[in-house]
Design a protein around this motif. Structure first.
Motif, short mmCIF file in Angstrom:
data_model
loop_
_atom_site.label_atom_id
_atom_site.label_comp_id
_atom_site.label_asym_id
_atom_site.label_seq_id
_atom_site.Cartn_x
_atom_site.Cartn_y
_atom_site.Cartn_z
N ASN A 11 0.87 -1.18 0.00
CA ASN A 11 0.00 0.00 0.00
C ASN A 11 0.90 1.23 0.00
O ASN A 11 1.34 1.69 1.05
CB ASN A 11 -0.90 -0.04 1.24
CG ASN A 11 -1.91 1.09 1.24
OD1 ASN A 11 -2.01 1.85 0.28
ND2 ASN A 11 -2.65 1.22 2.33
N LYS A 13 0.20 4.20 -0.70
CA LYS A 13 -0.50 5.44 -0.30
C LYS A 13 -0.01 6.59 -1.19
O LYS A 13 0.11 6.43 -2.39
CB LYS A 13 -0.27 5.72 1.20
CG LYS A 13 -0.57 4.50 2.07
CD LYS A 13 -0.41 4.78 3.54
CE LYS A 13 -0.49 3.48 4.32
NZ LYS A 13 -0.35 3.67 5.75
N HIS A 77 -9.55 1.38 5.21
CA HIS A 77 -8.28 1.66 5.88
C HIS A 77 -8.53 2.64 7.02
O HIS A 77 -9.32 3.58 6.89
CB HIS A 77 -7.26 2.23 4.89
CG HIS A 77 -5.86 2.21 5.43
ND1 HIS A 77 -5.41 3.15 6.31
CD2 HIS A 77 -4.83 1.35 5.23
CE1 HIS A 77 -4.15 2.86 6.63
NE2 HIS A 77 -3.78 1.78 5.99
N GLU A 147 -5.42 -4.62 10.65
CA GLU A 147 -4.42 -3.56 10.79
C GLU A 147 -4.68 -2.79 12.09
O GLU A 147 -5.48 -1.84 12.10
CB GLU A 147 -4.49 -2.59 9.62
CG GLU A 147 -4.19 -3.22 8.29
CD GLU A 147 -3.60 -2.21 7.31
OE1 GLU A 147 -2.56 -2.52 6.74
OE2 GLU A 147 -4.15 -1.11 7.16
N ALA A 151 -0.37 0.28 15.18
CA ALA A 151 0.82 -0.30 14.55
C ALA A 151 1.09 0.30 13.16
O ALA A 151 2.12 0.03 12.56
CB ALA A 151 0.65 -1.82 14.43
N ILE A 152 0.16 1.12 12.67
CA ILE A 152 0.30 1.63 11.30
C ILE A 152 1.24 2.82 11.26
O ILE A 152 0.97 3.86 11.87
CB ILE A 152 -1.07 2.01 10.72
CG1 ILE A 152 -1.93 0.74 10.57
CG2 ILE A 152 -0.92 2.71 9.37
CD1 ILE A 152 -3.34 1.00 10.12
N GLY A 153 2.35 2.65 10.58
CA GLY A 153 3.30 3.74 10.39
C GLY A 153 3.99 4.18 11.67
O GLY A 153 4.60 5.24 11.71
N GLY A 192 0.72 -3.37 9.53
CA GLY A 192 1.13 -2.47 10.62
C GLY A 192 2.59 -2.68 10.94
O GLY A 192 2.95 -3.63 11.64
N SER A 193 3.44 -1.83 10.32
CA SER A 193 4.88 -1.86 10.58
C SER A 193 5.55 -3.20 10.26
O SER A 193 6.50 -3.61 10.92
CB SER A 193 5.18 -1.44 12.02
OG SER A 193 4.74 -0.11 12.24
N VAL A 194 5.02 -3.87 9.23
CA VAL A 194 5.69 -5.10 8.78
C VAL A 194 6.96 -4.69 8.04
O VAL A 194 6.97 -3.75 7.25
CB VAL A 194 4.77 -5.90 7.82
CG1 VAL A 194 5.50 -7.12 7.26
CG2 VAL A 194 3.49 -6.32 8.53
N LEU A 212 -0.28 -6.71 4.53
CA LEU A 212 -0.53 -5.45 3.83
C LEU A 212 0.53 -4.48 4.35
O LEU A 212 0.58 -4.17 5.54
CB LEU A 212 -1.94 -4.94 4.12
CG LEU A 212 -2.38 -3.70 3.32
CD1 LEU A 212 -2.22 -3.92 1.81
CD2 LEU A 212 -3.84 -3.36 3.62
N VAL A 213 1.39 -4.05 3.45
CA VAL A 213 2.62 -3.37 3.84
C VAL A 213 2.60 -1.92 3.37
O VAL A 213 2.33 -1.65 2.20
CB VAL A 213 3.84 -4.09 3.21
CG1 VAL A 213 5.14 -3.48 3.73
CG2 VAL A 213 3.79 -5.58 3.50
N GLY A 214 2.89 -1.00 4.29
CA GLY A 214 2.97 0.41 3.92
C GLY A 214 4.39 0.80 3.59
O GLY A 214 4.90 0.54 2.50
N GLY A 215 5.07 1.42 4.56
CA GLY A 215 6.40 1.97 4.34
C GLY A 215 7.39 1.04 3.66
O GLY A 215 8.08 1.42 2.71
O1 LIG Z 1 -1.19 1.16 6.52
C1 LIG Z 1 -0.53 0.17 6.31
C2 LIG Z 1 -0.87 -0.76 5.23
O2 LIG Z 1 -2.15 -0.51 4.73
C3 LIG Z 1 0.66 -0.16 7.13
O3 LIG Z 1 1.57 0.85 7.02
P1 LIG Z 1 3.06 0.60 7.61
O4 LIG Z 1 3.52 -0.73 7.06
O5 LIG Z 1 3.85 1.76 7.07
O6 LIG Z 1 2.91 0.58 9.09
#
Ligand SMILES: O=C(CO)COP(=O)(O)O
Length: 236
Positions: A11, A13, A77, A147, A151-153, A192-194, A212-215
């Motif tokens: 993801n 974003k 989300h 998520e 833990a997100i970001g 969440g911070s994977v 589901l991976v953000g950063g």
């Molecule tokens: O929001 C997220 C995935 O949708 C998670 O984000 P992070 O992996 O950056 O914590």
């Protein structure tokens, strides 16, 4: 042994430049990754990930039009729930509509820190899932993403035991409230911070079916996260 195909979503974003996206797409296309379900993308990016293992993903809640030909969409989300005030009911309407338009849906649920500390995590995620379950009848094209908001970001990842506990609870909820088959077949992924360092231990949990991976999805370590799928095959 469940036959759920490991699923990894990136993801992006609104992060990263066009150049960053090009770089990560090149890295992904050159990597030897298992042929699991891998999707990545953002609103405007049309990244050409290799078809064998990848599909494009629309950004959070946008691009619900069929002509965009974006097969996957992320809905619910927490950033949209919090910043745009999307209620569980509204999210569920969007999930149902997306399915009617031929899209596949990554539906996000998760508790805030306050809710976790108050001991209401399972109630919260069950209520978010129930809202969706009431509006759809076919779960084939749904992936459920747990998520935790805290833990997100944040760099604070759920422990493997915390993730497993919620995923197991969600599967039991699906078993009792939807059907045993849906519980068995629906992928429940963690977000969440994977990162490349914590993914293997999380992937080893029996009810964690992917991420589901953000950063980290814009970094080369995304490849390691995709490869954590092999933890499943080696323990099968
Ligand atoms: O929001 C997220 C995935 O949708 C998670 O984000 P992070 O992996 O950056 O914590």
């Amino acid at each position: 042994m469940a036959s759920r195909k490991f699923f990894v979503g990136g993801n992006w974003k609104c992060n990263g430049t066009g150049e960053d996206v090009k770089k990560i797409v090149t890295v992904l296309n050159q990597a030897e990754v298992p042929s699991e379900d891998v999707v990545a993308g953002q609103g405007a990016a049309a990244a050409g990930l290799r078809r064998r293992s990848a599909e494009l993903l629309g950004a959070q809640g946008r691009r619900l039009h069929r002509r965009d030909q974006v097969p996957w969409v992320i809905l619910g989300h927490s950033e949209r729930r919090a910043l745009l005030g999307e209620s569980s009911d509204f999210v569920a309407d969007k999930v149902a509509y997306a399915l009617t338009q031929g899209l596949k849906v990554i539906a996000c649920i998760g508790e805030t820190l306050e809710q976790r500390e108050a001991g209401t995590t399972m109630d919260v995620v069950a209520a978010q899932t129930k809202a969706i379950a009431e509006k759809i009848s076919d779960w084939t094209n749904i992936v459920l993403a747990y998520e935790p908001v805290w833990a997100i970001g944040t760099g604070k990842v759920a422990t493997p035991a915390q993730a497993q506990e919620v995923h197991d609870g969600l599967r039991k909820w699906l078993h009792s409230n939807v059907s045993p088959a849906v519980a068995e077949l629906t992928r429940i992924i963690y977000g969440g911070s994977v990162n490349g360092a914590n993914c293997k231990e999380l992937a080893a949990q029996p009810d964690v079916d992917g991420f589901l991976v953000g950063g980290a999805s814009l970094k080369p370590e995304f490849v390691d996260i995709i490869k954590s799928a092999t933890v499943k095959s080696s323990s099968a």
